[in-house]
Scaffold this active site. Sequence first.
Site, PDB file in Angstrom:
ATOM      1  N   ASP A 249      -0.216   5.410   0.897  1.00  0.00           N
ATOM      2  CA  ASP A 249      -0.644   6.224   1.978  1.00  0.00           C
ATOM      3  C   ASP A 249      -0.357   5.455   3.257  1.00  0.00           C
ATOM      4  O   ASP A 249      -1.113   4.620   3.830  1.00  0.00           O
ATOM      5  CB  ASP A 249      -1.776   6.810   1.442  1.00  0.00           C
ATOM      6  CG  ASP A 249      -1.816   7.677   0.397  1.00  0.00           C
ATOM      7  OD1 ASP A 249      -0.994   8.393   0.001  1.00  0.00           O
ATOM      8  OD2 ASP A 249      -2.783   7.582  -0.394  1.00  0.00           O
TER       9      ASP A 249
ATOM     10  N   ASP B  29       0.893  -1.297   0.075  1.00  0.00           N
ATOM     11  CA  ASP B  29       0.103  -0.027   0.113  1.00  0.00           C
ATOM     12  C   ASP B  29       0.903   1.313   0.011  1.00  0.00           C
ATOM     13  O   ASP B  29       2.156   1.227   0.303  1.00  0.00           O
ATOM     14  CB  ASP B  29      -0.673   0.072   1.270  1.00  0.00           C
ATOM     15  CG  ASP B  29      -1.865   1.315   1.584  1.00  0.00           C
ATOM     16  OD1 ASP B  29      -2.362   1.534   0.650  1.00  0.00           O
ATOM     17  OD2 ASP B  29      -1.552   1.873   2.601  1.00  0.00           O
TER      18      ASP B  29
ATOM     19  N   ASP C  81      -1.594  -0.853   6.162  1.00  0.00           N
ATOM     20  CA  ASP C  81      -1.686  -0.064   7.492  1.00  0.00           C
ATOM     21  C   ASP C  81      -3.019   0.031   7.669  1.00  0.00           C
ATOM     22  O   ASP C  81      -3.670   0.728   8.790  1.00  0.00           O
ATOM     23  CB  ASP C  81      -1.266   1.469   7.352  1.00  0.00           C
ATOM     24  CG  ASP C  81      -2.016   2.300   6.295  1.00  0.00           C
ATOM     25  OD1 ASP C  81      -2.603   1.711   5.474  1.00  0.00           O
ATOM     26  OD2 ASP C  81      -1.886   3.381   6.577  1.00  0.00           O
TER      27      ASP C  81
END
Length: 232
Positions: free
Chosen positions: A12, A10, A172
């Site tokens: 961001d 991922d 995250d």
Amino acid sequence: MSLPPIVVFDLDGTLAETAPDIMRTLNVILEQEGLPALPIERARELVGAGARALIERGFKVSGRPLEADRLEQLFESFLGIYADGVAGNSFIHEGVVEALDDLAADGFVFAVCTNKPIRHTRLFLDHFGLSGRFAAIAGRDSFPFCKPDPRHLTQTIAQAGADPARAVMIGDSRTDVNTARAAGIPVICVPFGYTDAPVEALAPDLVIQHFSELPKAVRRLTGGEPALAAHS
């Protein structure tokens, strides 16, 4: 010839701290609409589901309804403003490059699978000289589906020419964990990203505190070393 193992990231909150520029762009939109700017501390709860959701959440926090047509107009404005300063105050997390070098030496290839639009994703990675490190880069609009649809992840792996049976997702958030689980791929989480709940509560296979821990964690999940207990 067998397909290589892969680590899919991922963007961001995982590979990079992007909240300063995302929140700056949101605040431009809010202030243009006569609403107060929001502090960067709100990023943890607002960022992570794409720009449309971010704008909707920003308006909800401010207590103003937002019509669908106006949302689309603001979304288009957001994309242009953000593109002009996609990496102004953002940065790649410490240890990322070293972790890529370590895993590449073992034959791993890499990909990015993000709900950030592909234009901004490429602008961001180009800014930091990282685009060439990834065999595939897939944004929200790269396919007709996006995370948490598992096809976003599996098609990214296919585009990279890698082995889905030796793949690991790094994320995250709940979205990343749900995507990986639906794809049948192990997932490692970082605790310093953008999430509506502590990542430990999302039950990833492992949680790492720093990217220096990533190579060892990936090897354990792909058979290079004995498996660790979850949440180690």
